[in-house]
Design an enzyme around this catalytic site. Structure first.
Site, PDB file in Angstrom:
ATOM      1  N   GLU A   1      -5.331  -8.665   1.203  1.00 37.49           N
ATOM      2  CA  GLU A   1      -5.936  -8.302   2.492  1.00 37.49           C
ATOM      3  C   GLU A   1      -7.422  -8.072   2.296  1.00 37.49           C
ATOM      4  O   GLU A   1      -7.842  -7.392   1.354  1.00 37.49           O
ATOM      5  CB  GLU A   1      -5.352  -6.991   3.061  1.00 37.49           C
ATOM      6  CG  GLU A   1      -4.004  -7.142   3.691  1.00 37.49           C
ATOM      7  CD  GLU A   1      -3.447  -5.823   4.222  1.00 37.49           C
ATOM      8  OE1 GLU A   1      -4.243  -4.945   4.638  1.00 37.49           O
ATOM      9  OE2 GLU A   1      -2.215  -5.682   4.218  1.00 37.49           O
TER      10      GLU A   1
ATOM     11  N   GLU B   1       0.792  -1.233   0.000  1.00 35.91           N
ATOM     12  CA  GLU B   1       0.000   0.000   0.000  1.00 35.91           C
ATOM     13  C   GLU B   1       0.825   1.284   0.000  1.00 35.91           C
ATOM     14  O   GLU B   1       0.775   2.058   0.967  1.00 35.91           O
ATOM     15  CB  GLU B   1      -0.953   0.013   1.200  1.00 35.91           C
ATOM     16  CG  GLU B   1      -1.893  -1.181   1.259  1.00 35.91           C
ATOM     17  CD  GLU B   1      -2.973  -1.045   2.322  1.00 35.91           C
ATOM     18  OE1 GLU B   1      -2.893  -0.126   3.155  1.00 35.91           O
ATOM     19  OE2 GLU B   1      -3.903  -1.865   2.328  1.00 35.91           O
TER      20      GLU B   1
HETATM   21  C1  FCB Z   1      -4.432  -1.926   5.645  1.00 36.51           C
HETATM   22  C2  FCB Z   1      -3.037  -2.210   6.157  1.00 36.51           C
HETATM   23  C3  FCB Z   1      -2.985  -3.173   7.299  1.00 36.51           C
HETATM   24  C4  FCB Z   1      -4.140  -2.982   8.266  1.00 36.51           C
HETATM   25  C5  FCB Z   1      -5.453  -2.919   7.534  1.00 36.51           C
HETATM   26  C6  FCB Z   1      -6.650  -2.784   8.421  1.00 36.51           C
HETATM   27  O1  FCB Z   1      -4.476  -0.692   5.037  1.00 36.51           O
HETATM   28  O2  FCB Z   1      -2.246  -2.733   5.113  1.00 36.51           O
HETATM   29  O3  FCB Z   1      -1.740  -3.047   7.928  1.00 36.51           O
HETATM   30  O4  FCB Z   1      -3.923  -1.895   9.047  1.00 36.51           O
HETATM   31  O5  FCB Z   1      -5.432  -1.869   6.610  1.00 36.51           O
END
Ligand code: FCB
Length: 446
Positions: free
Chosen positions: A353, A169
């Site tokens: 994620e 990210e």
């Molecule tokens: C993302 C991050 C991770 C976590 C989630 C909830 O943006 O990559 O580290 O904080 O959000």
């Protein structure tokens, strides 16, 4: 009794890795064994982290990692995604911290012994503070430093890694860290964000070159976060605003990587907000990747705002939201994947994620989190719909294995499928973990 997950057939094959994700600063602790990172410094700023906490101990994963990877295996997952702490591996003087490196080699061997695939993220926001003192991501030299660090770890990890992500990210590192200032290092100013973003993307490109040399057989790519933006109304101005939000926050990161150029809005940016792009940078940044990692949590509505061009709205009253206040809307994940598929010649995609924060409570030794169970089921099925429509998705990761340090929210938000009692460091699998276990175990027998 664990709840029964109903997951589409497309994710029901053993060939489709399902894993859990974490990151170094959020779980490791073990502060004494490494250099300071920008997050250690940021945590000391009054008001920067909501509960005034820090990552000095976190989930004490540094001492409990065996128990944690046992947990990953016993829950039936195929893969574990974690990140390497750069300040644990490279000392301020530039030499290698052998103990730090040995920790990750042991962890990787531990994953292998348990039959788990290792998905390694090389940068998940914990820049060494000694590099921030030289300008951090505003200094082009940081990209070269990153490539050197990646050279060290990719040689030491030889034969132990299944998949590398250069960065996690870069939007958050650049925009939240160097423009809004709500993440480390807390710099504020429109003139910083896109400069930091460019140096991050350059770091990605340089690291890919190193990985191709040192780890030619390992699947390597980058992890980006996406928030699909929807216009708040049918008005032309709101439609334009939603497109602008997309260009600034999503496309700014994916277009250079997949198409070798920045979005057209580059031309209309004031001079001081433009990145410093040298000849050859974009060719390096857009060198082929083996996969694109997509992190997805929520969508947002956008309306026109004359001053800043666009306004991102909070979810309307009555919409289902997570404990973060983020709208729960699985179809946006499907639509996002379809849009990426339309806009680009996509490499395979991994959902690196996906998950939600709930107000979880440990009651009589159990944590009942039905909303998270539903969230995971609906989002996995949204991924399956995108696959059905032709998007090549090759893995799915839940964020997160453990409740952990949620950046500016401190320990107030719980994203884990495993509950962590921070007083005792006891881990308790929530109902969502047990539901996943039941599904994954059954999946293995099919
Ligand atoms: C993302 C991050 C991770 C976590 C989630 C909830 O943006 O990559 O580290 O904080 O959000």
């Amino acid at each position: 009794m664990a709840k029964t997950l109903k997951i589409d057939q497309r994710l029901n094959s053993d060939f489709f890795p399902v894993g859990v994700a974490t990151s170094s600063f959020q779980i490791e602790g073990g502060r004494e064994g490494r250099e300071a990172s920008i997050w250690d410094t940021f945590c000391t700023k009054p008001g920067a982290v909501k509960d005034g906490s820090d990552g000095a101990i976190a989930c004490d994963h540094i001492s409990k990692w065996r128990e944690d990877v046992d947990l990953v295996a016993s829950l039936g997952f195929d893969a574990y995604r974690f990140s390497v702490s750069w300040p644990r591996v490279i000392k301020a003087c530039g030499s290698v911290n052998q103990d730090g490196l040995a920790f990750y080699v042991a962890l990787l061997n531990g994953l292998k012994e348990r039959g788990l695939k290792a998905y390694v993220t090389l940068y998940h926001w914990d820049l060494p503070e000694y590099l921030e003192e030289q300008g951090g991501w505003l200094n082009r030299q940081t990209a070269s430093e990153f490539a050197e660090y990646v050279d060290v770890v990719s040689k030491a990890f030889s034969g132990l890694v299944d998949c590398y992500a250069t960065l996690n990210e870069p939007f958050c590192s650049a925009y939240l860290g160097y423009e809004l200032g709500v993440h480390a290092p807390g710099k504020v100013g429109k003139q910083y964000g896109k400069k930091a973003a460019h140096n991050l993307l350059l770091a990605h490109g340089m690291a890919m070159q190193v990985l191709r040399r040192n780890a030619p057989d390992v699947t390597s790519g980058i992890v980006l976060n996406f928030t699909p933006y929807y216009a708040a109304s049918l008005s032309e101005n709101d439609q334009t605003a939603a497109k602008l939000a997309h260009d600034h926050h999503n496309d700014w990161y994916v277009r250079p990587v997949l198409a070798g150029c920045y979005p057209d809005i580059l031309a209309s940016l004031p001079e001081e907000e433009r990145p410093e792009v040298h000849e050859g940078d974009l060719a390096l940044i857009s060198a082929p990747i083996d996969y694109l990692g997509v992190n997805y949590y929520t969508r947002s509505f956008v309306k026109e705002c004359s001053q800043d061009y666009f306004d991102i709205l909070p979810p309307a009253k009555g919409k289902p939201v997570s404990a973060m206040g983020w709208e729960i809307f699985p179809n946006a994940l499907r639509d996002l994947l379809l849009q990426l598929h339309r806009d680009y010649d996509l490499p395979p995609v991994q959902i690196t994620e996906n998950g939600m924060a709930c107000d979880d409570a440990l009651i009589n030794g159990e944590v009942d989190d039905p909303v998270r169970v539903q969230y995971l089921q609906d989002h996995m099925n949204a991924v399956a719909e995108a696959m059905e429509a032709g998007v090549n998705v090759t893995a799915y990761f839940v964020w997160s294995l453990l409740d952990n340090f949620e950046w500016a929210e401190g320990y107030l938000k719980r994203f884990g499928i495993v509950y962590v009692d921070y007083d005792t460091q006891q881990r308790v699998p929530k109902q969502s973990a047990l539901a996943l276990k039941q599904w994954l175990t059954r999946r293995k027998c099919v």
